[in-house]
Design a protein around this motif. Structure first.
Motif, PDB file in Angstrom:
ATOM      1  N   ARG A   1      42.946  39.184  35.072  1.00  6.48           N
ATOM      2  CA  ARG A   1      43.228  40.172  36.328  1.00  6.48           C
ATOM      3  C   ARG A   1      44.459  39.953  36.963  1.00  6.48           C
ATOM      4  O   ARG A   1      44.962  40.722  37.337  1.00  6.48           O
TER       5      ARG A   1
ATOM      6  N   SER B   1      47.390  41.213  34.707  1.00  2.90           N
ATOM      7  CA  SER B   1      47.683  42.783  34.699  1.00  2.90           C
ATOM      8  C   SER B   1      48.065  43.226  36.236  1.00  2.90           C
ATOM      9  O   SER B   1      48.713  44.306  36.430  1.00  2.90           O
ATOM     10  N   SER B   2      47.436  42.546  37.233  1.00  5.20           N
ATOM     11  CA  SER B   2      47.720  43.141  38.598  1.00  5.20           C
ATOM     12  C   SER B   2      49.235  42.908  38.962  1.00  5.20           C
ATOM     13  O   SER B   2      49.844  43.441  39.773  1.00  5.20           O
TER      14      SER B   2
ATOM     15  N   TYR C   1      52.116  45.248  39.331  1.00  2.62           N
ATOM     16  CA  TYR C   1      52.359  46.070  40.260  1.00  2.62           C
ATOM     17  C   TYR C   1      52.406  45.779  41.581  1.00  2.62           C
ATOM     18  O   TYR C   1      52.869  46.519  42.586  1.00  2.62           O
ATOM     19  N   PHE C   2      52.175  44.351  41.980  1.00  8.25           N
ATOM     20  CA  PHE C   2      52.481  44.109  43.389  1.00  8.25           C
ATOM     21  C   PHE C   2      52.471  42.478  43.280  1.00  8.25           C
ATOM     22  O   PHE C   2      51.976  41.666  42.366  1.00  8.25           O
TER      23      PHE C   2
ATOM     24  N   ASP D   1      45.360  38.531  48.704  1.00  7.33           N
ATOM     25  CA  ASP D   1      44.981  39.465  47.290  1.00  7.33           C
ATOM     26  C   ASP D   1      43.878  38.788  46.496  1.00  7.33           C
ATOM     27  O   ASP D   1      43.282  39.590  45.884  1.00  7.33           O
TER      28      ASP D   1
ATOM     29  N   LYS E   1      40.485  38.962  47.449  1.00 10.74           N
ATOM     30  CA  LYS E   1      40.102  40.375  47.198  1.00 10.74           C
ATOM     31  C   LYS E   1      39.842  40.902  45.920  1.00 10.74           C
ATOM     32  O   LYS E   1      38.843  41.556  45.460  1.00 10.74           O
ATOM     33  N   MET E   2      40.793  40.320  44.898  1.00 13.07           N
ATOM     34  CA  MET E   2      40.386  40.496  43.449  1.00 13.07           C
ATOM     35  C   MET E   2      39.252  39.714  42.953  1.00 13.07           C
ATOM     36  O   MET E   2      39.034  39.810  41.846  1.00 13.07           O
TER      37      MET E   2
ATOM     38  N   ASN F   1      22.062  21.966  48.607  1.00 15.96           N
ATOM     39  CA  ASN F   1      20.995  22.490  47.759  1.00 15.96           C
ATOM     40  C   ASN F   1      19.531  21.617  48.043  1.00 15.96           C
ATOM     41  O   ASN F   1      18.765  22.230  47.708  1.00 15.96           O
TER      42      ASN F   1
ATOM     43  N   TYR G   1      44.059  47.848  38.606  1.00 10.06           N
ATOM     44  CA  TYR G   1      44.524  46.655  38.713  1.00 10.06           C
ATOM     45  C   TYR G   1      45.024  46.624  40.097  1.00 10.06           C
ATOM     46  O   TYR G   1      45.645  45.621  40.551  1.00 10.06           O
TER      47      TYR G   1
ATOM     48  N   ARG H   1      43.750  45.927  42.849  1.00  6.99           N
ATOM     49  CA  ARG H   1      42.825  45.270  43.819  1.00  6.99           C
ATOM     50  C   ARG H   1      43.396  44.914  45.182  1.00  6.99           C
ATOM     51  O   ARG H   1      42.566  44.025  45.938  1.00  6.99           O
TER      52      ARG H   1
ATOM     53  N   THR I   1      39.195  47.744  45.940  1.00  8.11           N
ATOM     54  CA  THR I   1      38.272  46.573  45.614  1.00  8.11           C
ATOM     55  C   THR I   1      36.770  46.940  46.122  1.00  8.11           C
ATOM     56  O   THR I   1      36.057  46.478  45.385  1.00  8.11           O
TER      57      THR I   1
END
Lengths: 401, 255
Positions: free
Chosen positions: A332, A335-336, A339-340, A346, A349-350, A394, B105, B107, B113
């Protein structure tokens, strides 16, 4: 003896086998049933283990006298044997009602290996031909059985496997004098060489009992690693030793070594999916896992000079080395970040869990806190502390019930 | 784009929602919210109903403008019970027009999201029910299952069991939504359970014995020394127990 009693006896005898996975096969033939590549869990037992297959023995009668085994010849227990029709009836009736994904069948050894395996083949053949069963079948091969029987069985089932039971030959000689590791090796060799879409499509797996003999984690992991490389096993299962028999050769344990088992599974994952080698995580000086820390975190603390890793630029392989980051997360991130520019926020959020990872990474060259805290002792203490807090909460929650 | 103060209404089906979203985007309107026409607005809210001509061609238009994957994601979100699913679908689609499949992608965008989280929830529940659903055999051999899932997943389950139990007659009833799926060894039909009321749900003769066998197997297969109720609860939360026959008469700490 009625069917219910038989089922109880023969499920009880089979329950120590850890494998219950139903994945890796996509069978489409057959009028009743198919298999799902991802595997499906149908229920969870009181011990938290997934139930996906009807796990039974064909018989719990056995000519062998393995010290650790509940079905050893010298144990005075109730014995039962299923007929092939009974096996088919139960499987089909459970399958139609969606209780199970299929059948897991193993057996004690009666008369001789060939005779026993023939009985298994007859039952499975009936299930496939007369009942047109297309669901998942995992069969345990009987060590010492002839090759032509292996061939026959392999063409009927999704997974065919043999258990090595104990990690070293010495252990086996001590506790299972009737068993011979070379015979198990022969089965694995045969299955490996002949595997196709039709012959054992879901591959093979094996199981080792942990803590019944004195092996170190290094010996266990080396054995696993050899088997993964040599026979391309799908899985090695580790089964914490549970004392079912009393024998002077067996250790007396208060509780099964579950935490150790867990560490072995974690390390197993590192070998299979994270490109680690056994010598990265264990060596002669430290032949056993740290029970306080998972193997990846231990490794990272020992190699802290390679950290922190920059999330926005480090390689896929480096991402996999970060404690708390798994294969999905790593993919993830790769690939992310095209783009940013990824920030800590982030990552959250991912859906990437930062609890452990945050100590070992930077995002855009920023550490999550004051960089003076990037220190082996501090990180180690925090990691152990967090685990402890989790465990204590627990216990509290359990007490509430 | 201009922000509107209206809550836009649609006919509570997927085609109608897509058609509304298309109109809004053509008119460059960002709705305050989107709700089914059964929605009762509060004192300060105003609703508005666009003239929607429903046509299944919209499905093709959505795929042409984006992709099949994106349509699929939107549909899965629609099948969830999320309170704001419509507006989430709207924003997801607006982003999808811009980013196309790269959206998966992106996100760092909050609405993406959120959308993907809901999609995952629906997929996850579908997978769980493929295992947890239990059929009972009725007289005559028909298999009958009752479910009460959080999301409207009866379509996905029907597809699964159509493959798996192709030579059986089976019925799956979603009690929560009064939906029923009927399979006749050829195809399945999903309809309202009010229209298709099964009067005779008498169990087959063998049913009780088989259920008993299974319950005994379930009890036996657990290893006492490893008892871990918490772990079981994580994998199989109590909300699913009602129709899982081996669990329905149990409490948290029973074997």
């Amino acid at each position: 003896m009625d069917l219910k009693e038989k089922l109880i006896i023969l499920a009880d005898s089979a329950k120590y086998d850890a494998s219950c996975s139903s994945s890796g096969s996509s069978r489409k033939e057959g009028k009743l049933g198919n298999t799902a590549v991802a595997g499906i869990c149908h229920s969870f037992a009181a011990d938290g283990r997934c139930i996906s297959l009807l796990k039974i023995l064909l018989t719990n009668c056995c000519i062998y006298d393995c010290k650790y085994c509940p079905n050893r010849r010298t144990n005075n227990i109730k014995r039962a044997t299923f007929t092939k029709e009974e096996i088919c009836e139960i499987t089909i009736n459970f399958y139609r009602r969606n209780y199970i994904e299929g059948l897991f069948i193993s057996s004690g050894i009666i008369k001789n290996p060939d005779y026993t395996m023939n009985l298994m083949i007859e039952a499975i053949s009936l299930l496939r031909s007369k009942y047109h069963f297309g669901g998942y079948i995992h069969a345990k091969a009987i060590p010492g059985a002839s090759e032509y029987l292996l061939k026959k069985l392999g063409n009927l089932v999704d997974r065919l496997s043999a258990n090595v039971e104990l990690p070293t030959d010495e252990g086996l000689k001590l506790l299972a004098p009737n068993k011979d590791n070379r015979k198990v090796d022969k089965i694995m060799d045969y299955v490996h060489k002949n595997r196709t879409n039709k012959f054992v499509p879901a591959g093979q797996s094996t199981q080792m009992i942990i803590g019944a003999t004195k092996e170190t984690d290094l010996e266990i992991m080396s054995k696993s690693s050899t088997m993964y490389n040599k026979h391309e096993l799908k899985r090695v299962f580790y089964s914490a030793y549970i004392p079912v028999n009393k024998d002077k050769l067996l250790p007396t344990l208060q509780t099964p070594p579950l935490l150790r088992e867990n560490r072995l599974y974690q390390a197993d994952w590192l070998l299979r999916y994270y490109n680690f080698k056994v010598e990265d995580i264990l060596d002669e000086k430290n032949p056993n896992f740290n029970l306080l820390l998972d193997p990846k975190a231990s490794w990272a603390l020992k190699h802290l000079n390679e950290f922190p890793k920059e999330i926005n630029s480090c390689s896929f392989n480096d991402l996999l080395k970060i404690p708390g980051i798994g294969v999905t997360s790593a993919k993830r991130i790769i690939s992310s970040r095209k783009y940013f520019k990824i920030t800590f926020n982030d990552l959250k959020k991912m859906g990437i869990v930062l609890k452990r990872a945050k100590y070992f990474i930077t995002c855009n060259n920023k550490y999550f806190t004051d960089s003076t805290f990037f220190n082996k002792n501090i990180i180690e203490r925090n990691l152990i502390l967090e685990d402890k807090v989790k465990k204590e909460s627990n216990i509290e929650q359990l007490a509430l019930f | 784009m201009k922000k509107s103060n209206y809550i836009y209404l649609y006919d509570n089906d997927f085609i109608s929602l897509l058609s509304l979203i298309k109109i809004l985007i053509t008119k460059k309107v960002i709705p305050c919210n989107i709700k089914p026409n059964t929605y009762t607005p509060s004192l300060f809210e105003e609703t508005f109903k666009e003239q929607i001509s429903e046509n299944e061609i919209i499905i093709k238009e959505i795929i042409d403008a984006t992709s099949f994957y994106i349509l699929n994601t939107m549909y899965k979100i629609f099948l969830s019970e999320h309170n704001d699913k419509e507006i989430i679908i709207y924003y997801f689609f607006v982003h999808a027009l811009k980013y196309q499949n790269k959206i998966y992608y992106m996100r760092n965008l909050k609405s993406v999201t959120e959308a993907l989280k809901i999609e995952k929830f629906v997929e996850h529940e579908t997978h769980k029910f493929k295992g947890f659903l239990r059929f009972k055999e009725l007289k005559g051999g028909i298999l009958y299952a009752t479910i009460e899932p959080d999301n409207n997943i009866i379509l996905f389950l029907s597809k699964h069991f159509k493959q798996r139990l192709q030579n059986e007659f089976w019925i799956i009833e979603d009690k929560k939504r009064q939906l029923i799926s009927i399979y006749d060894k050829n195809n399945f039909y999903i309809t309202s359970s009010e229209c298709f009321n099964i009067l005779d749900k008498e169990l087959s003769e063998a049913e009780e014995d088989i259920e008993n066998l299974w319950k005994n197997f379930y009890k036996t297969i657990a290893i006492k020394e490893r008892t871990n109720y918490r772990c079981r609860m994580n994998f199989m939360p109590k909300k699913y127990w009602k129709y899982i026959i081996e669990m329905s008469d149990k409490n948290e700490n029973s074997y």
